[in-house]
Structures are given as C-alpha cells and as structure tokens.
Design a protein around this motif. Sequence first.
Motif, PDB file in Angstrom:
ATOM      1  N   UNK A   1     -25.154 -55.554  53.908  1.00 29.85           N
ATOM      2  CA  UNK A   1     -24.204 -55.507  55.083  1.00 29.85           C
ATOM      3  C   UNK A   1     -23.989 -53.971  54.936  1.00 29.85           C
ATOM      4  N   UNK A   2     -23.805 -53.377  56.272  1.00 26.28           N
ATOM      5  CA  UNK A   2     -23.412 -51.783  56.382  1.00 26.28           C
ATOM      6  C   UNK A   2     -22.438 -51.800  57.263  1.00 26.28           C
ATOM      7  N   UNK A   3     -21.383 -51.041  56.775  1.00 25.14           N
ATOM      8  CA  UNK A   3     -19.917 -51.155  57.640  1.00 25.14           C
ATOM      9  C   UNK A   3     -19.742 -49.556  57.703  1.00 25.14           C
ATOM     10  N   UNK A   4     -19.232 -49.048  59.004  1.00 25.85           N
ATOM     11  CA  UNK A   4     -18.732 -47.830  59.137  1.00 25.85           C
ATOM     12  C   UNK A   4     -17.213 -48.065  59.413  1.00 25.85           C
ATOM     13  N   UNK A   5     -16.420 -47.328  58.687  1.00 21.88           N
ATOM     14  CA  UNK A   5     -15.009 -47.570  58.657  1.00 21.88           C
ATOM     15  C   UNK A   5     -14.292 -46.299  59.077  1.00 21.88           C
ATOM     16  N   UNK A   6     -13.690 -46.459  60.367  1.00 26.94           N
ATOM     17  CA  UNK A   6     -13.111 -45.390  60.957  1.00 26.94           C
ATOM     18  C   UNK A   6     -11.730 -45.358  61.213  1.00 26.94           C
ATOM     19  N   UNK A   7     -10.700 -44.755  60.482  1.00 26.50           N
ATOM     20  CA  UNK A   7      -9.548 -44.928  60.488  1.00 26.50           C
ATOM     21  C   UNK A   7      -8.444 -43.670  60.544  1.00 26.50           C
ATOM     22  N   UNK A   8      -7.435 -43.939  60.992  1.00 28.29           N
ATOM     23  CA  UNK A   8      -6.358 -42.801  60.739  1.00 28.29           C
ATOM     24  C   UNK A   8      -5.463 -43.110  59.725  1.00 28.29           C
ATOM     25  N   UNK A   9      -5.255 -41.982  58.857  1.00 31.94           N
ATOM     26  CA  UNK A   9      -4.548 -41.942  57.619  1.00 31.94           C
ATOM     27  C   UNK A   9      -2.956 -42.575  58.050  1.00 31.94           C
ATOM     28  N   UNK A  10      -2.402 -42.378  58.904  1.00 33.38           N
ATOM     29  CA  UNK A  10      -0.988 -42.738  59.149  1.00 33.38           C
ATOM     30  C   UNK A  10      -0.930 -44.134  60.212  1.00 33.38           C
ATOM     31  N   UNK A  11      -2.144 -44.700  60.202  1.00 32.55           N
ATOM     32  CA  UNK A  11      -2.064 -46.110  60.952  1.00 32.55           C
ATOM     33  C   UNK A  11      -1.132 -47.082  60.610  1.00 32.55           C
ATOM     34  N   UNK A  12       0.051 -47.274  61.149  1.00 32.64           N
ATOM     35  CA  UNK A  12       0.854 -48.476  60.818  1.00 32.64           C
ATOM     36  C   UNK A  12       0.236 -50.065  61.064  1.00 32.64           C
ATOM     37  N   UNK A  13      -0.607 -50.254  61.865  1.00 34.21           N
ATOM     38  CA  UNK A  13      -1.450 -51.233  62.041  1.00 34.21           C
ATOM     39  C   UNK A  13      -2.481 -51.501  61.024  1.00 34.21           C
ATOM     40  N   UNK A  14      -3.350 -50.527  60.561  1.00 35.28           N
ATOM     41  CA  UNK A  14      -4.210 -50.859  59.681  1.00 35.28           C
ATOM     42  C   UNK A  14      -3.931 -49.772  58.463  1.00 35.28           C
TER      43      UNK A  14
ATOM     44  N   UNK B   1     -19.242 -55.837  46.385  1.00 40.01           N
ATOM     45  CA  UNK B   1     -19.989 -57.178  46.562  1.00 40.01           C
ATOM     46  C   UNK B   1     -21.478 -56.552  47.234  1.00 40.01           C
ATOM     47  N   UNK B   2     -21.936 -55.373  47.278  1.00 36.67           N
ATOM     48  CA  UNK B   2     -23.063 -54.801  47.621  1.00 36.67           C
ATOM     49  C   UNK B   2     -23.311 -54.322  48.845  1.00 36.67           C
ATOM     50  N   UNK B   3     -22.069 -54.141  49.765  1.00 36.72           N
ATOM     51  CA  UNK B   3     -22.185 -53.791  50.920  1.00 36.72           C
ATOM     52  C   UNK B   3     -22.421 -52.010  50.839  1.00 36.72           C
ATOM     53  N   UNK B   4     -23.425 -51.501  51.987  1.00 41.40           N
ATOM     54  CA  UNK B   4     -23.261 -50.074  52.094  1.00 41.40           C
ATOM     55  C   UNK B   4     -21.772 -49.794  53.023  1.00 41.40           C
ATOM     56  N   UNK B   5     -20.810 -48.752  52.461  1.00 44.71           N
ATOM     57  CA  UNK B   5     -19.860 -48.504  53.203  1.00 44.71           C
ATOM     58  C   UNK B   5     -19.593 -47.168  53.455  1.00 44.71           C
ATOM     59  N   UNK B   6     -19.621 -46.651  54.752  1.00 39.87           N
ATOM     60  CA  UNK B   6     -19.336 -45.372  55.172  1.00 39.87           C
ATOM     61  C   UNK B   6     -17.669 -45.080  55.495  1.00 39.87           C
ATOM     62  N   UNK B   7     -16.913 -44.468  55.150  1.00 39.47           N
ATOM     63  CA  UNK B   7     -15.400 -44.473  55.443  1.00 39.47           C
ATOM     64  C   UNK B   7     -15.290 -43.042  56.050  1.00 39.47           C
ATOM     65  N   UNK B   8     -15.009 -42.930  57.480  1.00 37.19           N
ATOM     66  CA  UNK B   8     -14.418 -41.625  57.753  1.00 37.19           C
ATOM     67  C   UNK B   8     -12.864 -41.735  58.096  1.00 37.19           C
ATOM     68  N   UNK B   9     -12.266 -40.720  57.665  1.00 28.35           N
ATOM     69  CA  UNK B   9     -10.631 -40.547  57.738  1.00 28.35           C
ATOM     70  C   UNK B   9     -10.328 -39.383  58.717  1.00 28.35           C
ATOM     71  N   UNK B  10      -9.091 -39.558  59.554  1.00 28.28           N
ATOM     72  CA  UNK B  10      -8.693 -38.748  60.095  1.00 28.28           C
ATOM     73  C   UNK B  10      -7.078 -38.803  59.921  1.00 28.28           C
ATOM     74  N   UNK B  11      -6.531 -37.680  60.416  1.00 30.79           N
ATOM     75  CA  UNK B  11      -4.917 -37.631  60.674  1.00 30.79           C
ATOM     76  C   UNK B  11      -4.903 -38.372  62.017  1.00 30.79           C
TER      77      UNK B  11
END
Length: 127
Positions: free
Chosen positions: A68-81, A96-106
């Motif tokens: 599984x390959x995941x790209x997570x794109x999130x705001x650091x101040x997100x009240x919903x996530x 659990x073996x997934x390839x995860x790329x996470x990009x954070x933004x303000x």
Amino acid sequence: GELAAFITAARTEYAIEDAPLIAVGFSNGANIALATALLHPGAVDRVVAFSGMYPFGDREPEISAAGVELLLLNGDQDPMAPAASVARLEEFASARGASVTRRRRSGGHGIDQGELAAAQEWLAGLK
C-alpha cells in the motif's frame, strides 16, 4: 467491505484488473479511501489523502498493508484532522508495511497549491 467489493467487481466487469487504481480524497473522502486501502489493499492500494486522518477510531485492525502506498497531505492546525491523528495513521500504516509519504503545511482544513504540486510529483513517481 462493500466499497471494496464494488471496486473489485467493476475492475473485473471493465477488464481493468491490472490497471493501476489510485484513490484521491479530501477530508471524509480521504478517510474512506485510507480505510479501504488499508483493509482491502487488493481493491485499492494507492491513496492521495488531502486532510485525512486515522480512519479506525479506537480500533487497531490486525492487517498487513504491504504494497500500500499513501500520500498524506495535511495542515498542522487542522481541527477536523488533528495532527496527532495523522501521526497515528502514519505510524499505524508504516508499522504494517505501507509506504507512507507525509507532507505537512501550516494552516487548517483544506487543500493548497503546494499540496496539489506535491500530489502531482508523487503520482509522477509511482510505478
């Protein structure tokens, strides 16, 4: 499970079983895509998740997310996530073996131009 079964049946019906399938979602759509990929990687194994988070509440399903390959794109101040939920998702999937790329933004809940560019870059790098 019903979504995964529908995807699998549609891929068979349209003879696209071997074609790459990438789920892209925002907010709850991202959570649905994430849960489907983690629980049913045979149906969908690549996800671009805008403002998604850990989709299993208090549960920790016993799964293998190898492939599984995941790209997570999130705001650091997100009240919903909240950032803590995204960190939990990253840790859970990676363990659990997934390839995860996470990009954070303000910022908060949403999608910005930088995330769109990051998604394009990530998609271009997939095999």
